[in-house]
Design an enzyme around this catalytic site. Structure first.
Site, short mmCIF file in Angstrom:
data_model
loop_
_atom_site.label_atom_id
_atom_site.label_comp_id
_atom_site.label_asym_id
_atom_site.label_seq_id
_atom_site.Cartn_x
_atom_site.Cartn_y
_atom_site.Cartn_z
N GLU A 222 0.82 -1.21 0.00
CA GLU A 222 0.00 0.00 0.00
C GLU A 222 0.86 1.26 0.00
O GLU A 222 0.48 2.27 -0.59
CB GLU A 222 -0.94 0.01 1.21
CG GLU A 222 -1.83 1.22 1.27
CD GLU A 222 -2.99 1.07 2.25
OE1 GLU A 222 -3.43 2.09 2.78
OE2 GLU A 222 -3.44 -0.06 2.47
N ARG B 194 -1.22 8.22 10.18
CA ARG B 194 -2.68 8.24 10.07
C ARG B 194 -3.33 7.09 10.83
O ARG B 194 -4.48 6.74 10.57
CB ARG B 194 -3.10 8.21 8.60
CG ARG B 194 -2.67 9.45 7.82
CD ARG B 194 -2.91 9.28 6.33
NE ARG B 194 -2.48 10.46 5.58
CZ ARG B 194 -3.30 11.37 5.06
NH1 ARG B 194 -4.59 11.23 5.18
NH2 ARG B 194 -2.82 12.40 4.39
#
Length: 725
Positions: free
Chosen positions: A7, A321
């Protein structure tokens, strides 16, 4: 060849290290076994817009609503090269390994790329939530068929598509209807955005409409051979109290005061326990944003950007995050190295880091509680703190302190609770005495941190002398009349924390249960809306749209925000939509509903709402006309230039006054006048020179204070005007 698609680049590099014998290439890595590892940079694709399929859809038109268009993706403009690279590598591979984060968004992010490049190769699924090499090597032995996760992919895709269709159609419908009613702003609607506005509006109105009433604090002063202490009255079940168990009857209060004075205490129960408090968990993004707002006044978006810089530019912190506050068990082995890195990077924390005991394993180290990501913690990399901006340094030290605290001893205190009865009335006191400060020494100057300094004790007196056999008497009793306070307006810190537990405000038991079920496997989320990665951007957007504002550290709804809130159906301003969607997304995951059926259901709801808007319209009060403060004849009108909106006088060109736009209203505050220099005089007219900012950042120039009658100018050199004699 196996092709691993991670990712993010850092995950790709970690996978390559676990495979061994890495050779860095342009945009990917090859390994000794012949495999290749590449990566995404977050989403490489976005959903197509209506105008991509029908150019006429670019024009906002009520008659064309509701819009519908095929579910397709397009490359994000600056990420086309990486998509082309993945496609090329996939064509060379015999097998693909999907290494997106182990959550629905991670599943979507890589699967949409595989669909876009028309991959037909077999795909395995690698689930990694820790960049520790040993953890990755274990995960490599447990890969599964990606087909098992098709439902997860379709569920995430359904939410993404529906959010777009919902926002596009209802934003256009309300904005167009608003313009017909005299409004000029974009009335933006979103599944998460609008309920956040609803939270703020409802809190403001609860604050403003609060009906205050009197209540009475009743305290008895109890004395014995060992000293004295104050004890609070605990009302009985039949006492006249409000919903917070506070006495509200003055006659009851007066009777109690009269009855207990001078009377002995009986039914004495005294219990002393030694208790231990663990250090606060390391940060996730939400808690970091909340603390940064409370301590430094940073907006959530600013904190997100600063942490992005700390992670990508300086490589001083892990993934920023994250919604998790836990670390894997394997990460405990990194403690000594990371503590040393903190000491080297932030000298002000060096002593604290060196005092930390890396053999202590706090509750934060628990692999079972790690979700798609682990907590935000410092990395093993060092840097010169002075090379960071002041704001970056502040956040780094917050994150570092929370990590150091994991290796300090627990806070230990003795708590004594005494219950007794005087003249039939119950009283209680609670005393707390520190045995060992422990990790709390690190937070001694963080006085307003309720999460750290939460203390419900009545006093710090030593009450060990009180026993059930003690002879105690009520020396005095007092009654303090108080008034209830309204619910406080939101601070940014409080709003952020409420977004993670919106379910507590939901009265419908079904909706509440669905919201709680959504987060049952998440630590720190209890029926929330949005994600740590999206909340800051949504709050920023609400502010830019003029729906909410910040004043004196309070987040408040604007007049426009309230009017817009009142136009919307309850389903839009409450978190119900998120709950209902979640239930149906679970059905998609289980194969009981298709993505297409879900989207069609959302589209049907939108069609009904658009038709209602077309039929009923909206009613918005246009903003009160602002008279021009320069000429006092015309009014200020909002206008657009190449640089954005501004306000100009309606009598232009006779009055050329202009004012900057500030959240949909003219900013009438004048810039402070610059004071002419008493040292540097104009060589042409002898008036004082004024130092002014240049167009480029950090540049200055000097001009005569007598302008326009004198237009002398001079270059600036180290704060001095260049005047050639």
């Amino acid at each position: 060849m196996r092709l691993y698609i991670a990712e993010k680049p850092e995950l790709g590099r970690a996978i390559a290290r676990a495979l061994g014998n890495v050779q860095k290439r342009d945009g990917y890595i090859t390994c000794g076994n012949g495999d290749a590892v590449t990566w995404c940079f977050g989403h490489l694709l976005s959903l197509t817009d209506p105008e991509d399929h029908d150019p006429s859809a670019a024009k906002w038109n009520m008659q064309s609503l509701p819009l519908s268009w095929p579910v397709k993706h397009k490359p994000i403009s600056d990420k086309k090269a990486q998509i082309n690279l993945i496609k090329k590598l996939a064509q060379q591979a015999s097998e693909i390994v999907h290494a997106g984060d182990p959550d629905d968004e991670g599943q979507l992010l890589v699967d949409e790329v595989l669909d876009y490049i028309n991959n037909r190769k077999p795909v395995k699924r690698l689930l990694i939530n820790d960049l520790n090499t040993k953890v990755i090597q274990k995960s490599l032995q447990k890969m599964r068929d990606n087909k098992e996760f098709y439902g997860l992919y379709q569920s995430a895709l359904a939410r993404s598509v529906s959010d777009q269709v919902y926002g596009y159609n209802l934003t256009r419908a309300y904005t167009l209807a608003g313009r017909s009613a005299g409004a000029s702003q974009v009335l933006s609607v979103g599944r998460v955005q609008t309920p956040i506005l609803g939270l703020v509006v409802r809190r403001d109105r609860a604050h403003e409409n609060h009906a205050s009433h009197d209540y009475y604090d009743l305290v008895a002063r109890i004395a014995g051979t060992g000293g004295h202490f104050n004890a609070k009255h605990i009302p009985a079940d039949n006492a006249p109290v409000d919903d917070k168990n506070r006495v509200i009857d003055p006659n009851y209060a007066a009777t109690l005061i009269s009855a207990v004075k001078g009377m002995p205490a009986i039914d004495i129960k005294a219990k002393t326990d030694e208790k231990q408090v663990s250090a606060p968990l390391p940060y996730n993004l939400l808690n970091l944003q909340a603390d940064a707002s409370r301590k430094f006044g940073f907006s959530p978006d600013k904190t997100l950007k600063l942490t992005q810089s700390l992670r990508e530019r300086h490589q001083l912190i892990t993934y920023n995050r994250s919604d998790c506050q836990y670390l894997s068990d394997e990460q405990h082995a990194d403690a000594a190295t990371i503590l040393s890195a903190i000491a080297a990077t932030a000298p002000v924390l060096a002593k604290a880091a060196q005092t930390g005991n890396p053999t202590i394993k706090s509750r934060a180290f628990n692999s079972k509680n790690v979700s798609a990501h682990h907590a935000i913690v410092p990395t093993e990399k060092t840097a010169n703190l002075s090379a960071l901006t002041s704001d970056e340094a502040k956040l780094y030290m917050l994150i570092a302190r929370a990590y150091i605290a994991q290796f300090w001893p627990k806070h230990v205190y003795r708590e004594t609770v005494i219950d007794l009865t005087v003249a039939g009335y119950a009283f209680r006191t609670k005393a707390r005495n520190t045995v060992s400060e422990g990790w709390k020494r690190l937070y001694a100057n963080d006085a307003d941190n309720k999460d750290v300094h939460d203390n419900d004790a009545d006093c710090t007196d030593q009450l060990d002398w009180v026993t059930p056999q003690s002879a105690l008497v009520c020396e005095e009793a007092t009654c303090e009349k108080k008034q209830t306070k309204p619910p406080p307006r939101y601070t940014m810190s409080a709003l952020l924390k409420d977004l993670a537990r919106v379910a507590k405000y939901v009265t419908d038991p079904t909706i509440k249960a669905l919201l709680l079920a959504k987060d049952q496997e998440k630590k720190g989320e209890h029926g929330g809306i949005g994600t740590p990665a999206t909340r800051s951007a949504i709050i920023e957007q609400l502010t830019k749209r003029g729906f909410i504002d910040q004043k004196n550290k309070q987040v408040i709804s604007t007049d426009l925000g309230r009017e817009f809130h009142d136009l919307l159906p309850v389903s839009a301003t409450a978190p119900d939509m998120t709950a209902i969607w979640h239930e149906q997304q679970e059905q998609i995951k289980a194969g009981q509903m298709t993505m297409q059926a879900f989207v069609q259901g959302v589209s049907d709801f939108i069609a009904l709402e658009v038709q209602r808007i077309k039929t009923e319209g909206v009613s918005i009060r246009p903003p009160r006309a602002q008279s021009c403060p320069t000429c006092e004849q015309g009014t200020l009108n909002k206008r657009r230039s190449k640089k954005g909106f501004f306000w100009g006088c309606s009598t232009y060109p006779s009055c050329k006054a202009i004012f900057p736009d500030q959240k949909g209203r003219p900013n009438l505050k004048k810039k402070p006048a610059l004071t002419p220099s008493s040292e540097h005089k104009c060589p042409a007219c002898a008036k004082g020179l004024i130092r002014r900012k240049g167009k480029k950042k950090g540049t200055y120039w000097w001009g005569c204070s007598g302008f326009p009658s004198c237009d002398f100018r001079a270059f600036d050199t180290n704060g001095q005007p260049e005047i050639k004699v």
